[in-house]
Design a protein around this motif. Structure first.
Motif, PDB file in Angstrom:
ATOM      1  N   VAL A 146      26.364 -71.780 -24.903  1.00 43.30           N
ATOM      2  CA  VAL A 146      26.646 -72.322 -26.235  1.00 43.30           C
ATOM      3  C   VAL A 146      26.940 -73.811 -26.133  1.00 43.30           C
ATOM      4  N   THR A 147      27.660 -74.223 -25.097  1.00 41.79           N
ATOM      5  CA  THR A 147      27.949 -75.654 -24.913  1.00 41.79           C
ATOM      6  C   THR A 147      26.656 -76.433 -24.692  1.00 41.79           C
ATOM      7  N   ALA A 148      25.701 -75.832 -23.974  1.00 40.85           N
ATOM      8  CA  ALA A 148      24.416 -76.506 -23.747  1.00 40.85           C
ATOM      9  C   ALA A 148      23.650 -76.679 -25.052  1.00 40.85           C
ATOM     10  N   ARG A 149      23.906 -75.782 -26.036  1.00 42.72           N
ATOM     11  CA  ARG A 149      23.269 -75.952 -27.353  1.00 42.72           C
ATOM     12  C   ARG A 149      23.810 -77.177 -28.084  1.00 42.72           C
ATOM     13  N   LYS A 150      25.014 -77.612 -27.659  1.00 42.94           N
ATOM     14  CA  LYS A 150      25.664 -78.736 -28.361  1.00 42.94           C
ATOM     15  C   LYS A 150      25.341 -80.079 -27.716  1.00 42.94           C
ATOM     16  N   PHE A 151      24.941 -80.045 -26.431  1.00 47.14           N
ATOM     17  CA  PHE A 151      24.764 -81.315 -25.702  1.00 47.14           C
ATOM     18  C   PHE A 151      23.443 -81.314 -24.933  1.00 47.14           C
ATOM     19  N   GLY A 152      22.524 -82.178 -25.333  1.00 47.77           N
ATOM     20  CA  GLY A 152      21.219 -82.268 -24.668  1.00 47.77           C
ATOM     21  C   GLY A 152      21.314 -82.868 -23.288  1.00 47.77           C
ATOM     22  N   ASN A 153      22.476 -83.489 -22.975  1.00 53.21           N
ATOM     23  CA  ASN A 153      22.624 -84.062 -21.613  1.00 53.21           C
ATOM     24  C   ASN A 153      23.231 -83.052 -20.652  1.00 53.21           C
ATOM     25  N   LEU A 154      23.278 -81.787 -21.082  1.00 55.47           N
ATOM     26  CA  LEU A 154      23.775 -80.699 -20.228  1.00 55.47           C
ATOM     27  C   LEU A 154      22.632 -79.746 -19.893  1.00 55.47           C
ATOM     28  N   MET A 155      22.354 -79.582 -18.605  1.00 63.82           N
ATOM     29  CA  MET A 155      21.314 -78.656 -18.150  1.00 63.82           C
ATOM     30  C   MET A 155      21.953 -77.549 -17.325  1.00 63.82           C
ATOM     31  N   PRO A 156      22.081 -76.344 -17.890  1.00 57.29           N
ATOM     32  CA  PRO A 156      22.627 -75.245 -17.094  1.00 57.29           C
ATOM     33  C   PRO A 156      21.624 -74.862 -16.010  1.00 57.29           C
ATOM     34  N   PHE A 157      22.133 -74.520 -14.816  1.00 56.41           N
ATOM     35  CA  PHE A 157      21.166 -74.110 -13.785  1.00 56.41           C
ATOM     36  C   PHE A 157      21.690 -72.977 -12.922  1.00 56.41           C
ATOM     37  N   GLY A 158      20.782 -72.149 -12.484  1.00 53.29           N
ATOM     38  CA  GLY A 158      21.001 -71.159 -11.437  1.00 53.29           C
ATOM     39  C   GLY A 158      21.928 -70.010 -11.768  1.00 53.29           C
ATOM     40  N   CYS A 159      21.839 -69.001 -10.925  1.00 48.68           N
ATOM     41  CA  CYS A 159      22.784 -67.873 -10.900  1.00 48.68           C
ATOM     42  C   CYS A 159      23.435 -67.978  -9.536  1.00 48.68           C
ATOM     43  N   TRP A 160      24.561 -68.690  -9.528  1.00 49.49           N
ATOM     44  CA  TRP A 160      25.134 -69.220  -8.302  1.00 49.49           C
ATOM     45  C   TRP A 160      25.892 -68.163  -7.493  1.00 49.49           C
ATOM     46  N   TRP A 161      25.558 -68.030  -6.175  1.00 54.16           N
ATOM     47  CA  TRP A 161      26.448 -67.379  -5.192  1.00 54.16           C
ATOM     48  C   TRP A 161      26.726 -65.906  -5.561  1.00 54.16           C
ATOM     49  N   PHE A 162      27.903 -65.621  -6.106  1.00 60.22           N
ATOM     50  CA  PHE A 162      28.263 -64.221  -6.410  1.00 60.22           C
ATOM     51  C   PHE A 162      27.510 -63.722  -7.654  1.00 60.22           C
ATOM     52  N   LEU A 163      26.793 -64.618  -8.328  1.00 61.24           N
ATOM     53  CA  LEU A 163      25.974 -64.231  -9.492  1.00 61.24           C
ATOM     54  C   LEU A 163      24.527 -63.997  -9.070  1.00 61.24           C
ATOM     55  N   ASN A 164      24.199 -64.316  -7.811  1.00 66.32           N
ATOM     56  CA  ASN A 164      22.802 -64.239  -7.384  1.00 66.32           C
ATOM     57  C   ASN A 164      22.456 -62.805  -6.976  1.00 66.32           C
ATOM     58  N   ASN A 165      22.623 -61.899  -7.916  1.00 65.93           N
ATOM     59  CA  ASN A 165      22.329 -60.471  -7.735  1.00 65.93           C
ATOM     60  C   ASN A 165      21.465 -60.004  -8.899  1.00 65.93           C
ATOM     61  N   PRO A 166      20.514 -59.117  -8.677  1.00 63.91           N
ATOM     62  CA  PRO A 166      19.563 -58.731  -9.727  1.00 63.91           C
ATOM     63  C   PRO A 166      20.192 -58.423 -11.075  1.00 63.91           C
ATOM     64  N   SER A 167      21.264 -57.629 -11.073  1.00 72.35           N
ATOM     65  CA  SER A 167      21.841 -57.221 -12.378  1.00 72.35           C
ATOM     66  C   SER A 167      22.345 -58.433 -13.154  1.00 72.35           C
ATOM     67  N   LEU A 168      22.922 -59.397 -12.453  1.00 73.06           N
ATOM     68  CA  LEU A 168      23.518 -60.560 -13.140  1.00 73.06           C
ATOM     69  C   LEU A 168      22.466 -61.627 -13.437  1.00 73.06           C
ATOM     70  N   ILE A 169      21.476 -61.778 -12.566  1.00 69.51           N
ATOM     71  CA  ILE A 169      20.387 -62.724 -12.853  1.00 69.51           C
ATOM     72  C   ILE A 169      19.691 -62.298 -14.142  1.00 69.51           C
ATOM     73  N   ALA A 170      19.432 -60.987 -14.268  1.00 65.17           N
ATOM     74  CA  ALA A 170      18.752 -60.478 -15.478  1.00 65.17           C
ATOM     75  C   ALA A 170      19.607 -60.729 -16.720  1.00 65.17           C
ATOM     76  N   GLU A 171      20.890 -60.412 -16.617  1.00 65.35           N
ATOM     77  CA  GLU A 171      21.798 -60.581 -17.776  1.00 65.35           C
ATOM     78  C   GLU A 171      21.890 -62.039 -18.192  1.00 65.35           C
ATOM     79  N   ILE A 172      22.104 -62.918 -17.239  1.00 64.10           N
ATOM     80  CA  ILE A 172      22.303 -64.340 -17.535  1.00 64.10           C
ATOM     81  C   ILE A 172      21.007 -64.980 -18.028  1.00 64.10           C
ATOM     82  N   THR A 173      19.893 -64.617 -17.422  1.00 60.11           N
ATOM     83  CA  THR A 173      18.603 -65.216 -17.816  1.00 60.11           C
ATOM     84  C   THR A 173      18.226 -64.804 -19.230  1.00 60.11           C
ATOM     85  N   GLU A 174      18.484 -63.513 -19.561  1.00 56.15           N
ATOM     86  CA  GLU A 174      18.189 -63.065 -20.934  1.00 56.15           C
ATOM     87  C   GLU A 174      19.059 -63.826 -21.938  1.00 56.15           C
ATOM     88  N   MET A 175      20.343 -63.985 -21.609  1.00 56.79           N
ATOM     89  CA  MET A 175      21.271 -64.713 -22.486  1.00 56.79           C
ATOM     90  C   MET A 175      20.794 -66.155 -22.681  1.00 56.79           C
TER      91      MET A 175
END
Ligand code: FIX
Ligand code: ZN
Length: 445
Positions: free
Chosen positions: A341-370
């Motif tokens: 949501v914060t990235a929707r407010k600021f074009g100078n913000l680029m969210p990236f990656g499913c970092w470290w403990f998030l780099n698991n199939p279930s969470l990559i899918a959830e975060i990418t869909e969001m």
């Protein structure tokens, strides 16, 4: 007029196959890794363990199996009450690897993402993942030339560019740069200036700056801030760094609480030295927020943990520094929606990656869909964070599969409205996700 192939409409029943084919063939710009070319030294296994152990280019089966994720996992199977941490650390690397292989891969089913990743990598390299010992794998890797092997791994993972993490406050890393100015002149790799201590603990960092010849007081006075800017400029030039990066604890706040002198000093250095230098050079600043270091120091690299960070602080930085570009990844699953949501407010913000403990199939899918639902395709879905070269094969193999599945579902939702999808749409979006968005964010002057 016959339309060319890319202009052709992709039929519903061919959508998934088409997306998986396009995603599978897309060359990747990996924007955050801990990988190095052979010029940074590479440990060579021998009977007692390794020679050139301080080498930074890690690859091969013993490094793969002793990846810190697996060290944490093996101490859940053989706890420190049975195997004291210090005993494990006293073993040569190969004995550590044998121990992990025995308990995580032979006596137990390899189910975790880190375990599955090694099996994927071995299979993709043409090796049998069912071996009961590591000797056959060691024989294979001992016949590889590190430099040629980099090309092979990049080909198998279809990674076209590897972004390093060059931690200037790490003596091993820094001294290599100072002794060999052309150390990173390898077109496959690009450098990143990593400067965590400057903000995490500026007073302590300033002691090192003074040792390195910068007149940097422990208090960030105007003269000191000028010296910190000189330090940053010197290293950005030396590394030809493509962005500046730091990991920050979950407690990071902007503005910093004035009652905390260390946090206040770090914030001053961030606002008065780091961000101005980045803005002047149009370099992004990568903020990796949420890692609490050494919650279990006995596990060493495996001892860090995660907690929720403060997303409003990210928003205030984006708002207060509109001429800066922020690459942001957060370690806590609970931070992801707020960050989108914060990235929707600021074009100078680029969210990236499913970092470290998030780099698991279930969470990559959830975060990418969001992210697709809230940001369209204006984000960088993944980075590998690979520490061992061969990991590129599984980290990207697994992520491509998951991201292609989510992207297919997003296209299906769009197609149900009656909007036609062309092959060129899928190709354009895929290139943006796996390299274009990042490269455009770097280039944005
Ligand atoms: O701060 C970082 O760059 C983290 O990615 C690493 O410190 C961490 O150990 C890691 O490799 C996670 O995947
Ligand atoms: Zn990392």
């Amino acid at each position: 007029m016959t339309s060319n192939v890319t202009d052709s409409i992709v039929e519903w029943d061919k959508l998934e196959m088409t997306v998986r084919d396009v995603v599978g063939r897309e060359p990747i710009c990996d924007m955050h890794t801990h990988l190095y070319p052979p010029t940074f030294g590479t440990p060579v296994p021998n009977r007692t363990g390794r020679v050139n152990a301080s080498g930074l280019m890690l690859w091969g089966i013993d490094e793969l199996v002793t990846y810190h994720y697996l060290i944490a996992e093996v101490f859940r199977v053989v706890p420190s009450s049975q195997l004291p941490y210090e005993t494990f650390w006293s073993w040569p690397k190969q004995r550590q690897a044998d121990h992990i292989w025995q308990y995580l891969f032979v006596e137990n089913t390899p189910l975790s993402e880190a375990c599955r990743g090694i099996l994927t990598t071995l299979t993709r390299l043409g090796l049998d993942p069912n071996e009961k010992s590591l000797s056959a794998y060691r024989a294979f890797f001992n016949h590889q030339d590190p430099d040629e092997y980099i090309d092979r791994v990049m080909e198998l993972s279809n990674v076209k560019s590897i972004t390093m993490t060059n931690a200037v406050f790490d003596d091993n890393e820094r001294n290599r740069w100072l002794s060999e100015p052309t150390i990173a002149k390898d077109p496959r790799f690009r450098a990143v200036l990593r400067i965590d201590p400057l903000v995490r603990n500026y007073p302590h960092a300033s002691e090192k700056l003074r040792r390195w010849g910068y007149q940097a007081d422990s208090k960030p006075t105007p003269a000191t801030l000028a010296e910190v800017r000189r330090f940053l400029s010197d290293w950005l030039d030396r590394q030809s760094a493509i962005y500046v990066a730091m990991s920050l604890p979950p407690e990071f706040l902007y503005p910093a609480p004035t009652a905390d002198p260390v946090a206040a000093a770090g914030q001053c250095v961030l606002a008065e030295a780091i961000l101005p230098v980045c803005a002047e050079r149009r370099l992004p600043l990568a903020l990796m927020i949420g890692s609490s270091l050494q919650t279990n120091p006995a596990l060493r690299d495996a001892g860090d943990t995660v907690s929720k960070g403060d997303v409003p602080s990210v928003g205030r930085l984006c708002r207060n520094f509109p001429n800066n570009k922020f690459l942001v990844t957060m370690l806590s699953r609970e931070n992801q929606h707020e960050l989108c949501v914060t990235a929707r407010k600021f074009g100078n913000l680029m969210p990236f990656g499913c970092w470290w403990f998030l780099n698991n199939p279930s969470l990559i899918a959830e975060i990418t869909e969001m992210r697709f639902e809230l940001l369209g395709r204006t984000f960088v879905p993944q980075h590998s964070d690979a520490r061992i070269l061969d990991q590129l094969i599984y980290k990207w193999g697994h992520s491509r599969e998951i991201i292609a599945g989510v992207l297919t579902e997003m296209y299906r939702r769009t197609a149900r409205t009656g909007r036609k999808l062309r092959l060129q749409d899928i190709q354009r979006d895929t290139t943006a996700l796996f390299s274009g968005n990042f490269e455009a964010f770097l280039a944005d002057r």
